[in-house]
Design an enzyme around this catalytic site. Sequence first.
Site, PDB file in Angstrom:
ATOM      1  N   ASN A  73      45.459  10.610  64.290  1.00 54.60           N
ATOM      2  CA  ASN A  73      45.645  10.526  62.848  1.00 54.60           C
ATOM      3  C   ASN A  73      45.215  11.871  62.250  1.00 54.60           C
ATOM      4  O   ASN A  73      44.030  12.112  62.048  1.00 54.60           O
ATOM      5  CB  ASN A  73      44.786   9.374  62.312  1.00 54.60           C
TER       6      ASN A  73
ATOM      7  N   ARG B 176      49.846   8.465  63.518  1.00 56.55           N
ATOM      8  CA  ARG B 176      49.964   7.911  62.177  1.00 56.55           C
ATOM      9  C   ARG B 176      50.691   8.954  61.328  1.00 56.55           C
ATOM     10  O   ARG B 176      50.274  10.109  61.271  1.00 56.55           O
ATOM     11  CB  ARG B 176      48.577   7.665  61.605  1.00 56.55           C
TER      12      ARG B 176
ATOM     13  N   HIS C 107      49.493   2.119  53.172  1.00 56.44           N
ATOM     14  CA  HIS C 107      48.653   1.166  53.917  1.00 56.44           C
ATOM     15  C   HIS C 107      49.492   0.106  54.632  1.00 56.44           C
ATOM     16  O   HIS C 107      48.992  -0.988  54.933  1.00 56.44           O
ATOM     17  CB  HIS C 107      47.673   0.394  52.993  1.00 56.44           C
TER      18      HIS C 107
ATOM     19  N   ARG D 255      40.459   7.563  42.637  1.00 62.33           N
ATOM     20  CA  ARG D 255      41.775   7.572  41.985  1.00 62.33           C
ATOM     21  C   ARG D 255      41.772   6.620  40.792  1.00 62.33           C
ATOM     22  O   ARG D 255      41.164   5.546  40.864  1.00 62.33           O
ATOM     23  CB  ARG D 255      42.875   7.146  42.961  1.00 62.33           C
TER      24      ARG D 255
ATOM     25  N   ARG E 138      28.982   0.361  47.683  1.00 63.05           N
ATOM     26  CA  ARG E 138      27.593  -0.064  47.959  1.00 63.05           C
ATOM     27  C   ARG E 138      26.627   0.461  46.909  1.00 63.05           C
ATOM     28  O   ARG E 138      25.769  -0.270  46.425  1.00 63.05           O
ATOM     29  CB  ARG E 138      27.137   0.431  49.338  1.00 63.05           C
TER      30      ARG E 138
ATOM     31  N   GLU F 258      43.999  -0.271  62.066  1.00 63.78           N
ATOM     32  CA  GLU F 258      45.276   0.448  62.010  1.00 63.78           C
ATOM     33  C   GLU F 258      45.587   1.137  63.337  1.00 63.78           C
ATOM     34  O   GLU F 258      46.743   1.212  63.750  1.00 63.78           O
ATOM     35  CB  GLU F 258      45.264   1.442  60.854  1.00 63.78           C
TER      36      GLU F 258
HETATM   37  P1  AMP Z   1      37.333   2.429  53.703  1.00 60.67           P
HETATM   38  O1  AMP Z   1      38.069   3.443  52.894  1.00 60.67           O
HETATM   39  O2  AMP Z   1      38.186   1.271  54.109  1.00 60.67           O
HETATM   40  O3  AMP Z   1      36.531   3.002  54.816  1.00 60.67           O
HETATM   41  O4  AMP Z   1      36.238   1.776  52.714  1.00 60.67           O
HETATM   42  C1  AMP Z   1      35.217   2.510  52.084  1.00 60.67           C
HETATM   43  C2  AMP Z   1      34.561   1.647  51.018  1.00 60.67           C
HETATM   44  O5  AMP Z   1      34.013   0.469  51.632  1.00 60.67           O
HETATM   45  C3  AMP Z   1      33.408   2.336  50.286  1.00 60.67           C
HETATM   46  O6  AMP Z   1      33.534   2.115  48.892  1.00 60.67           O
HETATM   47  C4  AMP Z   1      32.198   1.597  50.799  1.00 60.67           C
HETATM   48  O7  AMP Z   1      31.195   1.511  49.835  1.00 60.67           O
HETATM   49  C5  AMP Z   1      32.748   0.214  51.055  1.00 60.67           C
HETATM   50  N1  AMP Z   1      31.833  -0.516  51.934  1.00 60.67           N
HETATM   51  C6  AMP Z   1      31.582  -0.279  53.233  1.00 60.67           C
HETATM   52  N2  AMP Z   1      30.597  -1.117  53.681  1.00 60.67           N
HETATM   53  C7  AMP Z   1      30.218  -1.868  52.614  1.00 60.67           C
HETATM   54  C8  AMP Z   1      29.249  -2.907  52.401  1.00 60.67           C
HETATM   55  N3  AMP Z   1      28.469  -3.322  53.392  1.00 60.67           N
HETATM   56  N4  AMP Z   1      29.165  -3.453  51.175  1.00 60.67           N
HETATM   57  C9  AMP Z   1      29.963  -3.025  50.183  1.00 60.67           C
HETATM   58  N5  AMP Z   1      30.884  -2.063  50.302  1.00 60.67           N
HETATM   59  C10 AMP Z   1      31.014  -1.490  51.496  1.00 60.67           C
END
Ligand code: AMP
Length: 414
Positions: free
Chosen positions: A7, A93, A182, A243, A287, A387
Amino acid sequence: MKILVLNCGSSSLKYQVLEMGANENTLLAKGLVERIGSPNACHTHKVDEREDYKVEKAIANHTEGIKSVLDILTDPVYGVLYSLSQIDAVGHRVAHGGEYFFKSVAVDADVIEKIEKCCELAPLHNPANLTGIKAMAELMPDVPQVAVFDTSFHQSMPDYAYMYALDYSYYEKYKIRRFGFHGTSHKYVAEKACRLAGMRLDKTKLITCHLGNGSSITAIDCGRSVDTSMGFTPVEGVTMGTRSGNLDIGVVTFLMEKEGLDAAGINNLVNKQSGLQGLSGFSSDCRDLVDAEKSGYNRAKLALAKLAYDIKKYIGAYAAVLNGVDMIVFTGGIGENSDRVRELVCTGLDYLGVDFDFEKNAGTRGVDVVLSKPSSKVKVMAVTTNEELVIATDTMNIVNALKEKAAQNENDNN
Ligand code: AMP
């Protein structure tokens, strides 16, 4: 069959090596090369139950990045292969397949030409994806390569869903239309959720919510994407990490005038400085916002409320598009892990037939789980996405089909 999944981003390269069997698959290694093009690029490589490899060094371009990956894969200490000839195929990808690709394809000169034509639709990603494809062709010319597109799953959208109400000539001239992204994740979690719930994908109306730094919602009717929230670019749709999501175009022209912004300035504003980051003023990370909301920080509360409200509006819209909904699926970093966001989204969906199990939702993260009560008309699930596994599976299936065809031709000739 051993498959290398690549990727390639604009300055990074993620990879996994998977051993794919008929019924089982194993992740052998995964890693990341970051800051490609800089003298202090970083290569991190992970193999289960072994010490991580992490080295900073100069990596001038993607070809050098891929060389670094191939070297570590065959390294006597950190490697998982005794020879590169063990790699049976490479799956890439690819961000944008435009209107050319409805599904994953084996890479050949024609495919490369079409991906090149889509570069202006994804100027940051497609050129990097192509560099990866060309570098692999140079380094391992006999190994088949497969391209898996973020957009192809959404090519089943009807024209009234993918067209913008602009002068039709812009569609003809520039392909200005909604593409969606996605796709691999939406397709994967829809199939997985149906399998786990014992429901038939070809008879189910689903709304899949991929919520991460980038987020999109998709309406899936009997396994086909019929609408999705991202559009011509990934900026359309719900509030995201940085975004803006949907925005009155009047705001753009107003800010261009008031702030003296040009196209690049607006692009930066709506892609990098908006969303959860812009609203909260301190973080794009869900978080952090959940923690800050607990401490009474109002703008964190606002950012989370806006995110959940946007998702809820899409769920309502897509229930109308689908003429009902059987299952709502949450995935992505936020969808899989944030009980707070899921709770906010699923509060007040009872009119739709959602009986959400708030107790079960609390504290649940990172697992495949049903979050609605048994009595709920609409099932709600959180499902982990993968993915890379979709890319590896498509690659394996395409390479196997090519081998069968070659064997058949040989038989016919004999
Ligand atoms: P991704 O782009 O799919 O990797 O997702 C990233 C997002 O997932 C970020 O906003 C992180 O804060 C959120 N995230 C990851 N782990 C947690 C968690 N344990 N609780 C809340 N949000 C989370």
